[in-house]
Design a protein around this motif. Structure first.
Motif, PDB file in Angstrom:
ATOM      1  N   ARG A  75     -15.581  43.602  54.594  1.00 29.58           N
ATOM      2  CA  ARG A  75     -15.414  43.480  53.136  1.00 29.58           C
ATOM      3  C   ARG A  75     -16.626  44.042  52.398  1.00 29.58           C
ATOM      4  O   ARG A  75     -16.494  44.728  51.379  1.00 29.58           O
ATOM      5  CB  ARG A  75     -15.196  42.015  52.734  1.00 29.58           C
ATOM      6  N   ALA A  76     -17.819  43.760  52.904  1.00 31.61           N
ATOM      7  CA  ALA A  76     -19.043  44.251  52.266  1.00 31.61           C
ATOM      8  C   ALA A  76     -19.098  45.776  52.314  1.00 31.61           C
ATOM      9  O   ALA A  76     -19.416  46.426  51.309  1.00 31.61           O
ATOM     10  CB  ALA A  76     -20.271  43.647  52.944  1.00 31.61           C
ATOM     11  N   LEU A  77     -18.777  46.344  53.453  1.00 37.00           N
ATOM     12  CA  LEU A  77     -18.775  47.797  53.587  1.00 37.00           C
ATOM     13  C   LEU A  77     -17.753  48.427  52.633  1.00 37.00           C
ATOM     14  O   LEU A  77     -18.052  49.401  51.937  1.00 37.00           O
ATOM     15  CB  LEU A  77     -18.475  48.199  55.030  1.00 37.00           C
ATOM     16  N   ALA A  78     -16.567  47.851  52.563  1.00 33.37           N
ATOM     17  CA  ALA A  78     -15.521  48.362  51.665  1.00 33.37           C
ATOM     18  C   ALA A  78     -15.959  48.250  50.204  1.00 33.37           C
ATOM     19  O   ALA A  78     -15.714  49.159  49.401  1.00 33.37           O
ATOM     20  CB  ALA A  78     -14.213  47.610  51.896  1.00 33.37           C
ATOM     21  N   ALA A  79     -16.615  47.150  49.845  1.00 31.57           N
ATOM     22  CA  ALA A  79     -17.078  46.962  48.466  1.00 31.57           C
ATOM     23  C   ALA A  79     -18.158  47.983  48.111  1.00 31.57           C
ATOM     24  O   ALA A  79     -18.153  48.535  47.000  1.00 31.57           O
ATOM     25  CB  ALA A  79     -17.596  45.541  48.271  1.00 31.57           C
ATOM     26  N   ALA A  80     -19.074  48.251  49.023  1.00 31.38           N
ATOM     27  CA  ALA A  80     -20.123  49.244  48.774  1.00 31.38           C
ATOM     28  C   ALA A  80     -19.509  50.632  48.613  1.00 31.38           C
ATOM     29  O   ALA A  80     -19.846  51.370  47.676  1.00 31.38           O
ATOM     30  CB  ALA A  80     -21.142  49.232  49.917  1.00 31.38           C
ATOM     31  N   GLU A  81     -18.595  50.990  49.513  1.00 29.31           N
ATOM     32  CA  GLU A  81     -17.924  52.285  49.413  1.00 29.31           C
ATOM     33  C   GLU A  81     -17.150  52.402  48.107  1.00 29.31           C
ATOM     34  O   GLU A  81     -17.177  53.449  47.457  1.00 29.31           O
ATOM     35  CB  GLU A  81     -16.977  52.493  50.595  1.00 29.31           C
ATOM     36  N   ALA A  82     -16.474  51.334  47.692  1.00 32.42           N
ATOM     37  CA  ALA A  82     -15.694  51.343  46.453  1.00 32.42           C
ATOM     38  C   ALA A  82     -16.601  51.550  45.242  1.00 32.42           C
ATOM     39  O   ALA A  82     -16.276  52.336  44.341  1.00 32.42           O
ATOM     40  CB  ALA A  82     -14.899  50.047  46.315  1.00 32.42           C
ATOM     41  N   TRP A  83     -17.751  50.868  45.213  1.00 35.53           N
ATOM     42  CA  TRP A  83     -18.663  51.016  44.083  1.00 35.53           C
ATOM     43  C   TRP A  83     -19.181  52.446  44.004  1.00 35.53           C
ATOM     44  O   TRP A  83     -19.204  53.057  42.928  1.00 35.53           O
ATOM     45  CB  TRP A  83     -19.826  50.030  44.197  1.00 35.53           C
ATOM     46  N   LEU A  84     -19.609  52.988  45.128  1.00 35.97           N
ATOM     47  CA  LEU A  84     -20.144  54.349  45.148  1.00 35.97           C
ATOM     48  C   LEU A  84     -19.076  55.369  44.746  1.00 35.97           C
ATOM     49  O   LEU A  84     -19.359  56.288  43.972  1.00 35.97           O
ATOM     50  CB  LEU A  84     -20.685  54.666  46.550  1.00 35.97           C
ATOM     51  N   THR A  85     -17.868  55.192  45.235  1.00 36.42           N
ATOM     52  CA  THR A  85     -16.770  56.098  44.907  1.00 36.42           C
ATOM     53  C   THR A  85     -16.393  55.981  43.429  1.00 36.42           C
ATOM     54  O   THR A  85     -16.209  56.988  42.753  1.00 36.42           O
ATOM     55  CB  THR A  85     -15.543  55.798  45.804  1.00 36.42           C
ATOM     56  N   GLU A  86     -16.303  54.749  42.934  1.00 34.38           N
ATOM     57  CA  GLU A  86     -15.963  54.518  41.531  1.00 34.38           C
ATOM     58  C   GLU A  86     -16.975  55.175  40.594  1.00 34.38           C
ATOM     59  O   GLU A  86     -16.616  55.702  39.547  1.00 34.38           O
ATOM     60  CB  GLU A  86     -15.903  53.013  41.253  1.00 34.38           C
ATOM     61  N   HIS A  87     -18.240  55.148  40.969  1.00 33.24           N
ATOM     62  CA  HIS A  87     -19.292  55.742  40.149  1.00 33.24           C
ATOM     63  C   HIS A  87     -19.533  57.215  40.496  1.00 33.24           C
ATOM     64  O   HIS A  87     -20.459  57.834  39.964  1.00 33.24           O
ATOM     65  CB  HIS A  87     -20.577  54.921  40.279  1.00 33.24           C
ATOM     66  N   GLU A  88     -18.722  57.744  41.409  1.00 34.24           N
ATOM     67  CA  GLU A  88     -18.736  59.158  41.808  1.00 34.24           C
ATOM     68  C   GLU A  88     -20.065  59.609  42.408  1.00 34.24           C
ATOM     69  O   GLU A  88     -20.536  60.716  42.162  1.00 34.24           O
ATOM     70  CB  GLU A  88     -18.335  60.038  40.622  1.00 34.24           C
ATOM     71  N   TYR A  89     -20.681  58.727  43.201  1.00 38.04           N
ATOM     72  CA  TYR A  89     -21.895  59.075  43.912  1.00 38.04           C
ATOM     73  C   TYR A  89     -21.534  59.402  45.354  1.00 38.04           C
ATOM     74  O   TYR A  89     -20.897  58.601  46.047  1.00 38.04           O
ATOM     75  CB  TYR A  89     -22.904  57.922  43.903  1.00 38.04           C
ATOM     76  N   GLY A  90     -21.968  60.563  45.808  1.00 35.39           N
ATOM     77  CA  GLY A  90     -21.793  60.892  47.211  1.00 35.39           C
ATOM     78  C   GLY A  90     -22.714  60.022  48.053  1.00 35.39           C
ATOM     79  O   GLY A  90     -23.769  59.594  47.591  1.00 35.39           O
ATOM     80  N   PHE A  91     -22.297  59.757  49.283  1.00 31.90           N
ATOM     81  CA  PHE A  91     -23.112  58.913  50.162  1.00 31.90           C
ATOM     82  C   PHE A  91     -22.909  59.320  51.607  1.00 31.90           C
ATOM     83  O   PHE A  91     -21.938  59.994  51.951  1.00 31.90           O
ATOM     84  CB  PHE A  91     -22.776  57.431  49.969  1.00 31.90           C
ATOM     85  N   LYS A  92     -23.846  58.887  52.439  1.00 31.03           N
ATOM     86  CA  LYS A  92     -23.772  59.164  53.876  1.00 31.03           C
ATOM     87  C   LYS A  92     -24.515  58.078  54.642  1.00 31.03           C
ATOM     88  O   LYS A  92     -25.255  57.292  54.060  1.00 31.03           O
ATOM     89  CB  LYS A  92     -24.356  60.535  54.205  1.00 31.03           C
ATOM     90  N   ASN A  93     -24.277  58.065  55.939  1.00 31.93           N
ATOM     91  CA  ASN A  93     -25.000  57.190  56.880  1.00 31.93           C
ATOM     92  C   ASN A  93     -24.922  55.708  56.529  1.00 31.93           C
ATOM     93  O   ASN A  93     -25.917  54.990  56.645  1.00 31.93           O
ATOM     94  CB  ASN A  93     -26.470  57.609  56.997  1.00 31.93           C
ATOM     95  N   LEU A  94     -23.752  55.219  56.124  1.00 28.56           N
ATOM     96  CA  LEU A  94     -23.623  53.785  55.842  1.00 28.56           C
ATOM     97  C   LEU A  94     -23.713  53.000  57.140  1.00 28.56           C
ATOM     98  O   LEU A  94     -23.106  53.366  58.146  1.00 28.56           O
ATOM     99  CB  LEU A  94     -22.295  53.482  55.141  1.00 28.56           C
ATOM    100  N   ARG A  95     -24.462  51.924  57.093  1.00 30.44           N
ATOM    101  CA  ARG A  95     -24.562  51.025  58.250  1.00 30.44           C
ATOM    102  C   ARG A  95     -24.652  49.593  57.735  1.00 30.44           C
ATOM    103  O   ARG A  95     -25.201  49.350  56.665  1.00 30.44           O
ATOM    104  CB  ARG A  95     -25.723  51.391  59.155  1.00 30.44           C
TER     105      ARG A  95
END
Length: 117
Positions: A75-95
């Motif tokens: 759930r935490a990983l999904a929430a972080a990905e959702a926030w970054l995607t919603e704000h249109e920030y690219g991201f990598k190397n999530l752990r």
């Protein structure tokens, strides 16, 4: 059964930020300063974009059993990905790193307090 508290940390790095996105992050940096970092149910984001592209989300979740830490981490990983995607920030190397506070080592004062009574 007792309720267990989980602290979940999601770390990663911003990726492919435009100049405008970097400026927006810099403008909002004060509200995401690591000095104000806290584990919260909705998640707290901290970063220091002027120094590095990395970020940290901190989430607080709970469950009834030790194995509940896995879906809490998801759930935490999904929430972080959702926030970054919603704000249109690219991201990598999530752990993800999760800790069951009921299993955390007790500090010297806490051990002494438990022993005293």
């Amino acid at each position: 059964m007792t309720e267990r508290t989980f602290r979940i940390t999601v770390r990663g790095a911003f990726d492919g930020l435009s100049t405008e996105q970097r400026e927006r992050l810099q403008a909002e940096a004060a509200e995401h300063d690591v000095l104000y970092a806290a584990y919260t149910p909705e998640g707290h984001l901290s970063y220091e974009i002027a120094a590095r592209a990395s970020f940290t989300f901190r989430f607080l979740d709970s469950g009834e059993a030790e194995e509940d830490i896995v879906p809490a981490s998801d759930r935490a990983l999904a929430a972080a990905e959702a926030w970054l995607t919603e704000h249109e920030y690219g991201f990598k190397n999530l752990r993800v790193q999760a800790e069951d506070l009921s299993q955390a080592a007790l500090g010297k004062r806490r051990r002494r307090a438990l022993a005293a009574g």
